[in-house]
Design an enzyme around this catalytic site. Structure first.
Site, PDB file in Angstrom:
ATOM      1  N   CYS A 140      43.407   5.834  56.760  1.00 30.45           N
ATOM      2  CA  CYS A 140      43.446   4.394  56.470  1.00 30.45           C
ATOM      3  C   CYS A 140      44.730   3.935  55.797  1.00 30.45           C
ATOM      4  O   CYS A 140      44.907   2.733  55.582  1.00 30.45           O
ATOM      5  CB  CYS A 140      42.258   4.014  55.601  1.00 30.45           C
ATOM      6  SG  CYS A 140      40.660   4.338  56.393  1.00 30.45           S
ATOM      7  N   CYS A 462      42.357   3.694  49.444  1.00 33.29           N
ATOM      8  CA  CYS A 462      41.813   5.035  49.630  1.00 33.29           C
ATOM      9  C   CYS A 462      41.944   5.406  51.101  1.00 33.29           C
ATOM     10  O   CYS A 462      42.203   4.553  51.945  1.00 33.29           O
ATOM     11  CB  CYS A 462      40.353   5.089  49.202  1.00 33.29           C
ATOM     12  SG  CYS A 462      39.291   3.943  50.132  1.00 33.29           S
TER      13      CYS A 462
END
Length: 478
Positions: A140, A462
């Site tokens: 991500c 994250c």
């Protein structure tokens, strides 16, 4: 118990509820922004310019509308989206297509036909074929990695101008034949005799051969889905279902307001081939009510989990791109940069029990590296994988226990005040194309600083594998 994780000690501590901007939040301190940890330690007239270090600037950032997978973009390919973002950047900045030194694009789920997607998208967008390009992947934070790779190239003097971006296309993920079938197909190329071919043909009739392989939705190292991990994390930090739904509702309301007020200027229009109307808006923004959100069933840990389809980010198609330059080159070409790209870092922790705590670990480290405190930051843009994930990171940052036990700090760094966090919506509402979100975060932080007159922004996210990223940006002076 699925909720037994390392941070379980936090469950036994007493957290006092506080209320910020109408949202209930559990914390160990008083209302955010009033504790000593959040007070500015330096006057805002300071700058993070360092002697003998080149200034790297963000000139502009753009993105396609972020759409729910399976909607208007469903007949495209990933490089189509990336190409449109690059063409939009060219049009927005009027950058000559031979004036860029390098192009980097992040993505997560690769399209096998375009393994170096960055090169194909760049050529399709009209950039010179003399400009090198490569594709990066770091879950991500893939476009975060594209941005910081660009910063490194410029800081090292290897480049003066780099385009960084990202793309994700979940409408058509690669689905493979089973490994058994792949072996048969490869072996068939070498089978020369009739008995050899008949032997392979006999294997084809086994039902197990025909079971396809879908892209993995779980961590390879732990075999646990991110949603399952998010559910456990929320339980460990005692974050209720209602709190998660409240935060998700906040995200959608803020994104809707930002859209209506025209704040999301990074978003491009896209006339998709075969679609009658141009795509001009993100289609995942859906303001609702707590009553409606409360009707949804748990999506991962059933029936007692708290993560649902509404308080988790959704599968998204989209692309982004930004122009990054040395300050000298930007000024020489007549650009007014949006922001300086200052310090950045990456963190990694236990992918089992701390998979989604990258922002909590990255935030105090990047603040220390930059010589700032929470109170010095005017704009926070944190990736919203799950509402519970964001609230867990906030709670960790506001906990003396967590700071001492897990981060080796003498005291808590403090959590970002909600009146500075993701005020134009976030991944829960705008969408989260895995490879493209990082550019959106950085561009949004810069645009918010410009609009509100702030000086410093902090971007954090994250990522799978227990990774995290944090970066400080500084508004370019008027």
């Amino acid at each position: 118990s699925p909720y037994n994780i390392k941070m379980a000690a936090l469950v036994n501590r007493k957290f006092r509820p506080t209320f910020v901007s109408g949202l209930r939040y559990l914390g160990t301190s008083s209302v955010h922004g009033t504790s000593a940890a959040t007070q500015p330690s330096q006057p805002k007239t300071r700058t993070l310019t360092k002697p003998n270090v080149r200034n790297v600037v963000l000139v502009e950032g753009v993105r396609t509308p972020f759409l729910l997978s399976g909607t208007q973009y469903k007949n495209l390919m990933p490089h189509d989206l990336a190409r449109h973002a690059l063409k939009g950047l060219i049009k927005r900045t009027n950058i000559p297509t031979d004036s860029v030194d390098y192009i980097i694009i992040g993505t997560v789920i690769m399209e096998v036909k375009t393994s170096n997607l960055a090169r194909e998208a760049a050529l399709g967008a009209g950039f010179s074929d003399r400009i090198p390009a490569h594709t990066v992947t770091q879950a991500c934070i893939s476009s975060n990695q594209a941005i910081t790779t660009a910063i490194g190239l410029i800081a090292a003097g290897q480049c003066e101008s780099v385009v960084a971006g990202g793309v994700e296309f979940m409408s058509d993920v690669p689905i493979r034949h089973s490994r058994k079938m792949r072996k048969i197909m490869l072996a068939s190329q070498k089978a020369k005799t009739i008995p050899a071919k008949l032997q392979l043909l006999a294997q084809v009739f086994s039902p197990s051969v025909w079971i396809p392989e879908l892209p993995a939705v779980s961590e390879f190292s732990t075999n646990e889905t991110m949603g399952h991990s998010g559910d456990r994390l929320a339980a460990a930090f005692r974050i209720s279902r209602q709190e998660q739904d409240e935060f998700a509702l906040r995200s959608h309301k803020l994104a809707h307001e930002a859209t209506e007020k025209g704040y999301l200027s990074d978003r491009l229009d896209y006339k998709v081939p075969g679609v009658d109307e141009p795509v001009t808006r993100d289609n995942g923004i859906r303001p609702s009510s707590l009553e409606q959100l409360g009707k949804l069933q748990p999506a991962f840990i059933k029936p007692y989990g708290s993560v649902t389809a509404a308080n988790a980010s959704f599968l998204t198609d989209g692309a982004s791109a930004c122009l990054i330059m040395s300050e000298e080159r930007a000024l020489a070409l007549g650009y007014k940069p949006k922001a300086y790209l200052r310090d950045f870092l990456y963190v990694a922790q236990d992918p089992k029990d701390q998979l989604l705590l990258g922002p909590a670990y990255g935030t105090p480290r990047i603040l220390k590296k930059a010589g700032l405190t929470i109170g010095d930051i005017d704009v926070f843009e944190y990736h919203e994988a799950f509402a519970g994930q964001i609230l867990a990171n906030m709670k960790a940052l506001d906990s003396d226990f967590f700071a001492s036990k897990y981060m080796g700090l003498q005291s808590k760094p403090g959590a970002p005040p909600l009146d500075k966090l993701n005020l134009w919506g976030g991944s829960l509402s705008l969408g989260h194309p895995f490879g493209a979100t990082g550019v959106r975060l950085v561009t949004t932080a810069a645009n918010r600083l410009i609009k509100d007159g702030g000086q410093f922004g902090l971007v954090a996210a994250c990522a799978a594998g227990g990774h995290g990223h944090a970066m400080i940006i500084e508004r370019y002076p008027s």
